[in-house]
Design a protein around this motif. Structure first.
Motif, PDB file in Angstrom:
ATOM      1  N   LEU A  61      50.604  34.897  29.389  1.00  0.00           N
ATOM      2  CA  LEU A  61      49.850  34.807  30.633  1.00  0.00           C
ATOM      3  C   LEU A  61      48.503  34.152  30.361  1.00  0.00           C
ATOM      4  N   ARG A  63      44.899  34.077  31.969  1.00  0.00           N
ATOM      5  CA  ARG A  63      43.958  34.647  32.938  1.00  0.00           C
ATOM      6  C   ARG A  63      42.707  33.782  32.864  1.00  0.00           C
ATOM      7  N   TYR A  93      39.839  35.193  40.152  1.00  0.00           N
ATOM      8  CA  TYR A  93      40.418  34.559  38.975  1.00  0.00           C
ATOM      9  C   TYR A  93      41.907  34.409  39.222  1.00  0.00           C
ATOM     10  N   ASN A  94      42.534  33.581  38.408  1.00  0.00           N
ATOM     11  CA  ASN A  94      43.970  33.366  38.512  1.00  0.00           C
ATOM     12  C   ASN A  94      44.640  33.895  37.261  1.00  0.00           C
ATOM     13  N   GLU A  95      45.901  34.282  37.418  1.00  0.00           N
ATOM     14  CA  GLU A  95      46.719  34.664  36.282  1.00  0.00           C
ATOM     15  C   GLU A  95      48.048  33.934  36.425  1.00  0.00           C
ATOM     16  N   ASP A  97      51.791  32.711  34.656  1.00  0.00           N
ATOM     17  CA  ASP A  97      52.807  32.866  33.612  1.00  0.00           C
ATOM     18  C   ASP A  97      52.985  31.495  32.983  1.00  0.00           C
ATOM     19  N   ASP A 135      41.369  34.034  29.067  1.00  0.00           N
ATOM     20  CA  ASP A 135      42.105  34.730  28.012  1.00  0.00           C
ATOM     21  C   ASP A 135      43.546  34.266  28.078  1.00  0.00           C
TER      22      ASP A 135
END
Length: 155
Positions: A61, A63, A93-95, A97, A135
């Motif tokens: 992922l 982030r 924020y975006n996460e 895959d 991250d």
């Protein structure tokens, strides 16, 4: 932002600037636009970091968030963009895959960051907060974060 292990990264000269207070401007007698250097408006920056994956496996992922806006890539492939506009104390924020984008061996993450430096109703810009925080997480463990090892160049 407590959700991130990474550190906010930016490009000089933003790293030494104090952000401009954007709230309750009606109480101030100063011209906010005059406080923002003209040469720091409408900037495009590419932040890049290489990293190695010894053995591919698990779920990856990303982030990430950018000020004002970012396009995110892994190994040259477009992952996504963001964040949605918000105020600094509740920054979106975006996460993503990114498992399909990760390969065994050498990898590269890149962020095309755009900073407007304008004050308007949509973007909380013009506040001298230009940069990225991110991250990369594999199976719940942070394996890469924004730090001083990231490179940047003006584009």
């Amino acid at each position: 932002m407590d959700i991130f292990k990474g550190k906010w990264i930016t490009r000089p000269p933003f790293d030494k600037l104090e952000p401009i207070k954007m709230y309750h401007r009606e109480e101030e007698k100063t011209d906010l636009a005059a406080g923002h250097p003209e040469e720091l408006k409408n900037l495009h920056t590419l932040f890049v970091r290489d990293f190695a994956v010894k053995k591919k496996g698990g779920k990856y992922l990303l982030r990430i968030t950018s000020d004002d806006y970012g396009k995110y890539y892994i190994n040259g492939q477009f992952v996504g963009q963001g964040p949605a506009p918000s105020y600094v104390e509740s920054y979106n924020y975006n996460e993503f895959d990114v498992t399909p984008f990760i390969r065994e061996g050498e990898n590269e993450i890149a962020v095309h960051n755009y900073y407007q430096g304008l004050i308007n109703r949509v973007w909380v810009s013009g506040d001298l907060r230009c940069g990225v925080i991110a991250d990369l997480i594999c199976d719940g463990e942070v394996i890469l974060s924004t730090d001083a090892d990231w490179q940047y160049r003006e584009i």
